[in-house]
Design a protein around this motif. Structure first.
Motif, PDB file in Angstrom:
ATOM      1  N   GLU A  35       0.154  -0.628   0.000  1.00 18.93           N
ATOM      2  CA  GLU A  35       0.000   0.000   0.000  1.00 18.93           C
ATOM      3  C   GLU A  35       0.273   1.114   0.000  1.00 18.93           C
ATOM      4  O   GLU A  35      -0.026   0.412  -0.156  1.00 18.93           O
ATOM      5  N   ALA A  86      -1.556  -4.669   7.069  1.00 19.28           N
ATOM      6  CA  ALA A  86      -2.535  -5.001   6.025  1.00 19.28           C
ATOM      7  C   ALA A  86      -2.376  -6.468   5.622  1.00 19.28           C
ATOM      8  O   ALA A  86      -1.351  -7.083   5.893  1.00 19.28           O
ATOM      9  N   THR A 145      -3.859  -0.833  -2.528  1.00 17.27           N
ATOM     10  CA  THR A 145      -2.772  -1.767  -2.830  1.00 17.27           C
ATOM     11  C   THR A 145      -1.460  -1.095  -3.200  1.00 17.27           C
ATOM     12  O   THR A 145      -0.442  -1.763  -3.380  1.00 17.27           O
ATOM     13  N   TYR A 198       0.396  -1.538   2.688  1.00 18.47           N
ATOM     14  CA  TYR A 198       0.036  -2.756   1.962  1.00 18.47           C
ATOM     15  C   TYR A 198       1.266  -3.403   1.333  1.00 18.47           C
ATOM     16  O   TYR A 198       1.458  -4.618   1.412  1.00 18.47           O
TER      17      TYR A 198
END
Length: 242
Positions: free
Chosen positions: A2, A53, A87, A92
């Motif tokens: 992310e 995440a 993403t 992430y």
């Protein structure tokens, strides 16, 4: 698959949309941040807004689109933007580690992350941090140390021959790596009839091609999910097979 957010990947600003019905005047969640929070609320075993995440299943966009088909809170376009933002965040990308499991919308383990996916995520993270997290080279140059006092006529410190030697050695190694790099694989355009959701393909991004899976097809526009988990919108002309 992310961005900073830890990441510095840009957050889509809030916009205002006129209610579609005066009777049921309801302001929809339309900012990327709000959509991610909504996804974390709807699918807590898959999404989160803080802490570590979880790597997402490749092709999760299609699963989410089906689950949210009757949900007026978020459109496919906003969902795609939110996934791209989520993403590409630093938080992430740090989760994309070798042998870690991707999860589906219910939090169940899916496929393991392989070396190529882990390396790509690490490379993307490093480039993002370098671009948004570090000071510009010219700012560093402005603070280069000088010999003596700060009075007029002061000369810059002499170059360290050791640093020059290291640079030459580093450049030599880079040149060697280029020389032994593998020849590019010849790609073939995918026939339009074969551009279908779920198909594994090669997508041309800039000067390089990457493995991806088609997640949505809308005319000449095609959405694909890279091995890193990142969703990218492209066109049929950029889709190939080996």
């Amino acid at each position: 698959m992310e961005t900073k957010k830890e990441s510095e990947v840009k957050v889509v600003a809030d916009e205002v949309i006129e209610p579609t019905s005066t009777a049921d005047a309801e302001v929809k969640r339309i900012s990327t941040k709000e959509i991610i929070a909504y996804l974390a609320e709807k699918f807590p075993a898959c999404f989160s807004i803080e802490g570590a995440a979880k790597p997402l299943k490749i092709g999760i966009f299609q699963d989410l689109a089906e689950k949210l088909a009757g949900d007026e809170t978020v459109s496919k376009t906003r969902l795609r933007q939110a996934l791209r933002h989520y993403t590409s965040s630093w938080r992430y990308l740090k989760a994309i580690k070798l042998d870690a499991y991707r999860v589906d919308i219910d939090g169940n383990d899916d496929a393991k992350i392989d070396q190529e996916q882990a390396d790509y995520a690490s490379k993307t993270l490093s480039e993002s941090q370098e671009k948004f997290g570090n000071k510009k080279p010219k700012d560093k140059a402005a603070k280069k140390p000088y010999k003596g006092s700060n009075t007029k006529g002061t000369k810059p410190a002499a170059k360290d021959s050791t640093d020059s030697s290291r640079k030459e050695k580093f450049n030599s190694v880079k040149s060697t790596k280029r020389a032994v790099s593998k020849p590019a694989v010849k790609l073939k355009p995918v026939e339009t009839s074969n551009v279908v959701v779920g198909k594994s393909i090669k997508v041309q991004l800039g000067q390089s091609s990457m493995d991806a899976v088609i997640t949505e097809v809308s005319g000449k526009d095609v959405s694909v999910q890279l091995n890193s988990g990142m969703v990218v919108k492209t066109q049929v002309k950029n889709i190939f097979t080996e």
